[in-house]
Design a protein around this motif. Structure first.
Motif, PDB file in Angstrom:
ATOM      1  N   SER A  11      30.918 -60.630 -20.712  1.00  0.00           N
ATOM      2  CA  SER A  11      29.622 -59.832 -20.957  1.00  0.00           C
ATOM      3  C   SER A  11      30.101 -58.130 -20.825  1.00  0.00           C
ATOM      4  O   SER A  11      29.459 -57.526 -21.798  1.00  0.00           O
ATOM      5  N   ALA A  12      31.549 -57.688 -20.395  1.00  0.00           N
ATOM      6  CA  ALA A  12      31.686 -56.545 -20.595  1.00  0.00           C
ATOM      7  C   ALA A  12      32.151 -56.235 -21.984  1.00  0.00           C
ATOM      8  O   ALA A  12      31.930 -55.293 -22.842  1.00  0.00           O
ATOM      9  N   ARG A 113      34.456 -66.631 -26.491  1.00  0.00           N
ATOM     10  CA  ARG A 113      33.139 -65.740 -26.545  1.00  0.00           C
ATOM     11  C   ARG A 113      31.829 -66.030 -27.002  1.00  0.00           C
ATOM     12  O   ARG A 113      31.060 -65.478 -26.547  1.00  0.00           O
ATOM     13  N   HIS A 114      31.998 -66.686 -28.211  1.00  0.00           N
ATOM     14  CA  HIS A 114      30.571 -67.521 -28.585  1.00  0.00           C
ATOM     15  C   HIS A 114      29.836 -68.143 -27.354  1.00  0.00           C
ATOM     16  O   HIS A 114      28.679 -67.907 -27.223  1.00  0.00           O
ATOM     17  N   GLU A 115      30.448 -68.994 -26.797  1.00  0.00           N
ATOM     18  CA  GLU A 115      29.928 -69.658 -25.534  1.00  0.00           C
ATOM     19  C   GLU A 115      29.378 -68.869 -24.426  1.00  0.00           C
ATOM     20  O   GLU A 115      28.547 -69.026 -23.874  1.00  0.00           O
ATOM     21  N   HIS A 120      25.131 -66.138 -21.616  1.00  0.00           N
ATOM     22  CA  HIS A 120      24.636 -64.663 -21.495  1.00  0.00           C
ATOM     23  C   HIS A 120      22.957 -64.602 -21.650  1.00  0.00           C
ATOM     24  O   HIS A 120      22.221 -63.996 -21.076  1.00  0.00           O
ATOM     25  N   ARG A 121      22.876 -64.887 -22.967  1.00  0.00           N
ATOM     26  CA  ARG A 121      21.362 -64.979 -23.440  1.00  0.00           C
ATOM     27  C   ARG A 121      20.842 -65.917 -22.723  1.00  0.00           C
ATOM     28  O   ARG A 121      19.341 -65.765 -22.479  1.00  0.00           O
ATOM     29  N   PHE A 128      13.913 -63.379 -17.120  1.00  0.00           N
ATOM     30  CA  PHE A 128      12.786 -63.229 -17.790  1.00  0.00           C
ATOM     31  C   PHE A 128      11.716 -64.178 -17.518  1.00  0.00           C
ATOM     32  O   PHE A 128      10.747 -63.683 -16.972  1.00  0.00           O
ATOM     33  N   LYS A 129      11.935 -65.385 -17.685  1.00  0.00           N
ATOM     34  CA  LYS A 129      10.982 -66.403 -17.353  1.00  0.00           C
ATOM     35  C   LYS A 129      10.818 -66.344 -15.834  1.00  0.00           C
ATOM     36  O   LYS A 129       9.565 -66.744 -15.457  1.00  0.00           O
ATOM     37  N   ASP A 130      11.571 -66.063 -15.012  1.00  0.00           N
ATOM     38  CA  ASP A 130      11.476 -65.942 -13.613  1.00  0.00           C
ATOM     39  C   ASP A 130      10.771 -64.778 -13.176  1.00  0.00           C
ATOM     40  O   ASP A 130      10.519 -64.691 -11.939  1.00  0.00           O
ATOM     41  N   SER A 131      10.739 -63.888 -13.981  1.00  0.00           N
ATOM     42  CA  SER A 131      10.536 -62.200 -13.235  1.00  0.00           C
ATOM     43  C   SER A 131       9.171 -62.557 -12.908  1.00  0.00           C
ATOM     44  O   SER A 131       8.153 -63.210 -13.519  1.00  0.00           O
TER      45      SER A 131
END
Length: 155
Positions: A11-12, A113-115, A120-121, A128-131
């Motif tokens: 993530s960093a 890295r791709h995984e 992360h996405r 967002f769905k739970d916001s």
């Protein structure tokens, strides 16, 4: 920041703004020098019986730069990969190194890295769905219909 113990904090790494393709466009000589030095230092510390020569390392730098736009690599990606390579994280090298062998090992890092990016996405999407805001918009019929109308007009 980029590592949690032996684990890479992807993530960093993914949040780094400067990427190799852009850095190369701005200052190609400096990028080539940095990558060449990093590779020389890594290979030197591995004590290979048949290490890459200077010409091969320059070709490897060119190969890395050519492929860096595929997944927008950063200089940090290269350094973290080289640290893992030197420590044997990506498997044994059997006394030698060449460009295909390096790129095979580098592909393992890139896949990790791709995984991490996909995870992360997914986490961002789930948050967002739970916001509360999203829940209120979807649960209110008037807002839901307005959003549908808006999206239809955008199509």
């Amino acid at each position: 920041m980029f590592k949690n113990g032996a684990h890479i904090n992807f993530s960093a790494v993914l949040s780094v703004n400067e990427r190799l393709p852009q850095m190369y466009k701005q200052d190609p000589d400096n990028v080539i020098i940095c990558l060449t030095a990093a590779l020389f230092m890594a290979f030197e510390s591995m004590n290979l019986a048949r290490p890459m020569n200077e010409g091969q390392i320059i070709d490897l730098v060119d190969t890395i730069l050519d492929s860096s736009s595929e997944d927008y690599l950063s200089l940090e990606d290269i350094v973290l990969f080289l640290q893992g390579l030197v420590r044997g994280k990506y498997g044994a090298l059997y006394e030698s190194m060449d460009i295909p062998k390096f790129m095979d090992k580098f592909e393992i890092y890139r896949q990790e890295r791709h995984e991490a990016l996909i995870n992360h996405r997914y986490e961002q999407s789930s948050r967002f769905k739970d916001s509360r805001i999203n829940t209120e918009i979807i649960s209110d019929d008037k807002n839901r219909e307005a959003l549908k109308d808006y999206l239809r007009t955008k199509k």
